[in-house]
Design a protein around this motif. Sequence first.
Motif, PDB file in Angstrom:
ATOM      1  N   VAL A  71     -10.018   0.868   1.072  1.00 29.42           N
ATOM      2  CA  VAL A  71      -9.907  -0.102   2.159  1.00 29.42           C
ATOM      3  C   VAL A  71      -8.514  -0.696   2.291  1.00 29.42           C
ATOM      4  CG1 VAL A  71     -12.350  -0.677   2.085  1.00 29.42           C
ATOM      5  CG2 VAL A  71     -10.754  -1.984   0.712  1.00 29.42           C
ATOM      6  N   VAL A  72      -7.721  -0.687   1.240  1.00 31.63           N
ATOM      7  CA  VAL A  72      -6.323  -1.103   1.326  1.00 31.63           C
ATOM      8  C   VAL A  72      -5.497  -0.049   0.626  1.00 31.63           C
ATOM      9  CG1 VAL A  72      -4.602  -2.847   0.727  1.00 31.63           C
ATOM     10  CG2 VAL A  72      -6.900  -3.553   1.372  1.00 31.63           C
ATOM     11  N   LYS A  73      -4.640   0.614   1.370  1.00 36.36           N
ATOM     12  CA  LYS A  73      -3.909   1.753   0.824  1.00 36.36           C
ATOM     13  C   LYS A  73      -2.598   1.313   0.180  1.00 36.36           C
ATOM     14  CE  LYS A  73      -6.017   5.025   4.012  1.00 36.36           C
ATOM     15  NZ  LYS A  73      -5.814   6.043   5.056  1.00 36.36           N
ATOM     16  N   GLY A  74      -2.769   0.509  -0.874  1.00 34.04           N
ATOM     17  CA  GLY A  74      -1.629   0.217  -1.705  1.00 34.04           C
ATOM     18  C   GLY A  74      -0.911  -1.081  -1.413  1.00 34.04           C
ATOM     19  N   ILE A  75      -1.036  -2.044  -2.335  1.00 36.59           N
ATOM     20  CA  ILE A  75      -0.086  -3.142  -2.367  1.00 36.59           C
ATOM     21  C   ILE A  75       1.238  -2.503  -2.782  1.00 36.59           C
ATOM     22  CG2 ILE A  75       0.473  -5.338  -3.482  1.00 36.59           C
ATOM     23  CD1 ILE A  75      -2.521  -5.695  -4.012  1.00 36.59           C
ATOM     24  N   PRO A  76       2.365  -2.843  -2.169  1.00 38.06           N
ATOM     25  CA  PRO A  76       3.616  -2.111  -2.400  1.00 38.06           C
ATOM     26  C   PRO A  76       3.987  -1.994  -3.885  1.00 38.06           C
ATOM     27  CG  PRO A  76       3.877  -3.633  -0.589  1.00 38.06           C
ATOM     28  CD  PRO A  76       2.531  -3.907  -1.174  1.00 38.06           C
ATOM     29  N   PRO A  77       4.517  -0.838  -4.291  1.00 38.93           N
ATOM     30  CA  PRO A  77       4.928  -0.643  -5.688  1.00 38.93           C
ATOM     31  C   PRO A  77       5.900  -1.698  -6.183  1.00 38.93           C
ATOM     32  CG  PRO A  77       4.939   1.441  -4.506  1.00 38.93           C
ATOM     33  CD  PRO A  77       4.694   0.376  -3.487  1.00 38.93           C
ATOM     34  N   SER A  78       6.681  -2.279  -5.288  1.00 38.20           N
ATOM     35  CA  SER A  78       7.614  -3.329  -5.698  1.00 38.20           C
ATOM     36  C   SER A  78       6.884  -4.539  -6.267  1.00 38.20           C
ATOM     37  CB  SER A  78       8.484  -3.760  -4.514  1.00 38.20           C
ATOM     38  OG  SER A  78       7.679  -4.271  -3.460  1.00 38.20           O
ATOM     39  N   LEU A  79       5.602  -4.697  -5.913  1.00 37.33           N
ATOM     40  CA  LEU A  79       4.815  -5.832  -6.386  1.00 37.33           C
ATOM     41  C   LEU A  79       3.942  -5.474  -7.581  1.00 37.33           C
ATOM     42  CD1 LEU A  79       3.639  -7.272  -2.948  1.00 37.33           C
ATOM     43  CD2 LEU A  79       5.634  -7.951  -4.284  1.00 37.33           C
ATOM     44  N   THR A  80       3.625  -4.194  -7.746  1.00 37.57           N
ATOM     45  CA  THR A  80       2.678  -3.800  -8.792  1.00 37.57           C
ATOM     46  C   THR A  80       3.292  -2.968  -9.901  1.00 37.57           C
ATOM     47  OG1 THR A  80       2.042  -1.789  -7.573  1.00 37.57           O
ATOM     48  CG2 THR A  80       0.791  -3.801  -7.118  1.00 37.57           C
ATOM     49  N   SER A  81       4.471  -2.409  -9.691  1.00 33.84           N
ATOM     50  CA  SER A  81       5.065  -1.493 -10.666  1.00 33.84           C
ATOM     51  C   SER A  81       5.256  -2.174 -12.020  1.00 33.84           C
ATOM     52  CB  SER A  81       6.409  -0.980 -10.154  1.00 33.84           C
ATOM     53  OG  SER A  81       6.997  -0.107 -11.094  1.00 33.84           O
ATOM     54  N   GLY A  82       4.782  -1.519 -13.071  1.00 39.63           N
ATOM     55  CA  GLY A  82       4.955  -2.028 -14.421  1.00 39.63           C
ATOM     56  C   GLY A  82       4.060  -3.184 -14.787  1.00 39.63           C
ATOM     57  N   THR A  83       3.052  -3.458 -13.968  1.00 39.09           N
ATOM     58  CA  THR A  83       2.162  -4.584 -14.243  1.00 39.09           C
ATOM     59  C   THR A  83       0.748  -4.098 -14.535  1.00 39.09           C
ATOM     60  OG1 THR A  83       1.435  -4.958 -11.953  1.00 39.09           O
ATOM     61  CG2 THR A  83       3.489  -6.013 -12.637  1.00 39.09           C
ATOM     62  N   GLN A  84      -0.012  -4.936 -15.225  1.00 40.76           N
ATOM     63  CA  GLN A  84      -1.448  -4.737 -15.367  1.00 40.76           C
ATOM     64  C   GLN A  84      -2.117  -5.441 -14.199  1.00 40.76           C
ATOM     65  OE1 GLN A  84      -3.853  -2.925 -16.426  1.00 40.76           O
ATOM     66  NE2 GLN A  84      -4.108  -3.518 -18.564  1.00 40.76           N
ATOM     67  N   LEU A  85      -3.125  -4.803 -13.581  1.00 42.57           N
ATOM     68  CA  LEU A  85      -3.802  -5.377 -12.425  1.00 42.57           C
ATOM     69  C   LEU A  85      -5.233  -5.756 -12.774  1.00 42.57           C
ATOM     70  CD1 LEU A  85      -1.395  -3.695 -11.162  1.00 42.57           C
ATOM     71  CD2 LEU A  85      -2.783  -3.550  -9.119  1.00 42.57           C
ATOM     72  N   TYR A  86      -5.662  -6.890 -12.231  1.00 45.96           N
ATOM     73  CA  TYR A  86      -7.019  -7.385 -12.417  1.00 45.96           C
ATOM     74  C   TYR A  86      -7.616  -7.701 -11.053  1.00 45.96           C
ATOM     75  CZ  TYR A  86      -5.049  -8.208 -17.068  1.00 45.96           C
ATOM     76  OH  TYR A  86      -4.414  -8.063 -18.270  1.00 45.96           O
ATOM     77  N   MET A  87      -8.946  -7.806 -11.020  1.00 42.18           N
ATOM     78  CA  MET A  87      -9.630  -8.044  -9.751  1.00 42.18           C
ATOM     79  C   MET A  87     -10.837  -8.933  -9.983  1.00 42.18           C
ATOM     80  SD  MET A  87     -11.342  -5.189  -7.235  1.00 42.18           S
ATOM     81  CE  MET A  87      -9.852  -4.846  -6.312  1.00 42.18           C
TER      82      MET A  87
END
Length: 324
Positions: free
Chosen positions: A182-198
């Motif tokens: 449903v969302v094709k990617g929060i930009p890599p500049s915001l997520t690169s090298g991070t752990q993601l939670y939801m």
Amino acid sequence: MREEVPAVPWLMLAEKEGNEESREFFDMSKDVTRIMSFPELVEKRCLGVGFPGWIFMADEQRKMNLFHLFSRSVINLPDMDMLEGFDYEWERGFCRYYVEKAVISSNPLTTSDYVLALIQGYPRCFAFWRPGQKSFTNVETPRRAYSDITWYDGQFCGVDFMGNIIIFDFRGPEEYPTVATVVKGIPPSLTSGTQLYMVHSLRELLVITRDGAFLDDDGSYGVEEFHVYKIDVNRESYEEVVDLGNRALFLGSSATLAVEKASQIEGCKGNCIYFTDDCWQSYFNIERGGGKDMGIYNLLDGIIEPHYTGESYHKFSPPLWIFK
């Protein structure tokens, strides 16, 4: 729908060498540590699954189960060999780490109509199980390496390491869910090298990025900052949340959860992220294991303070949140 989390959780501390059958629980609201006997947990890796008292456990013999700390109810699950892609010879010695997240849709104490979802190690895919099934079902999604999953209103939502949001809809009559990105990617500049939670909170789907959750070249790691993004599923868009208001988020190796009236709960503060160590890649490379990267992050000013001032380290099962 998920039941409201009633109170600030306890921090279940790591198993102690020489006293493995006793577990300590730090109660932030009272600033006291409680000791309970849990021989069932010895030599097990534990993960919180999103409902009070319930944990997922895995051992080196490839056994897995759900365990309720307060009633001591046990639900035996199919062995890891029943997970598509699991290779014992490859995973030997690291089987306890193989399942990275586990989330249940309903409380097994009140219903047998629930779904258990897992994020498994290689191929880092989404698998699910219902009571009575002899094996897990792998849901095929192209090139997805999931970071976290959450349940809300008949659907599991997953976020992969590229920031894509994937919905697994279990509301239909078929056993197998329908799947949609449903969302094709929060930009890599915001997520690169991070752990993601939801997590779902106040009818909002939130994705949280954690910078500093992975090993640096020098072998160090530790939280530097968090960012929170609100996902609009209908518009297929996102926006940053800079103020959580009276909400507090709890995250780490367990299911990510939100307390929505933090100021009404003793020992809990709003607009804060309570985190535990989640750099599992380091646990077997550092002599004491994991447990150093814990604290309370204030979303407004970025200040980090401790929630537990003692030490609690372990190679495969460092401290985690237990809602009660």
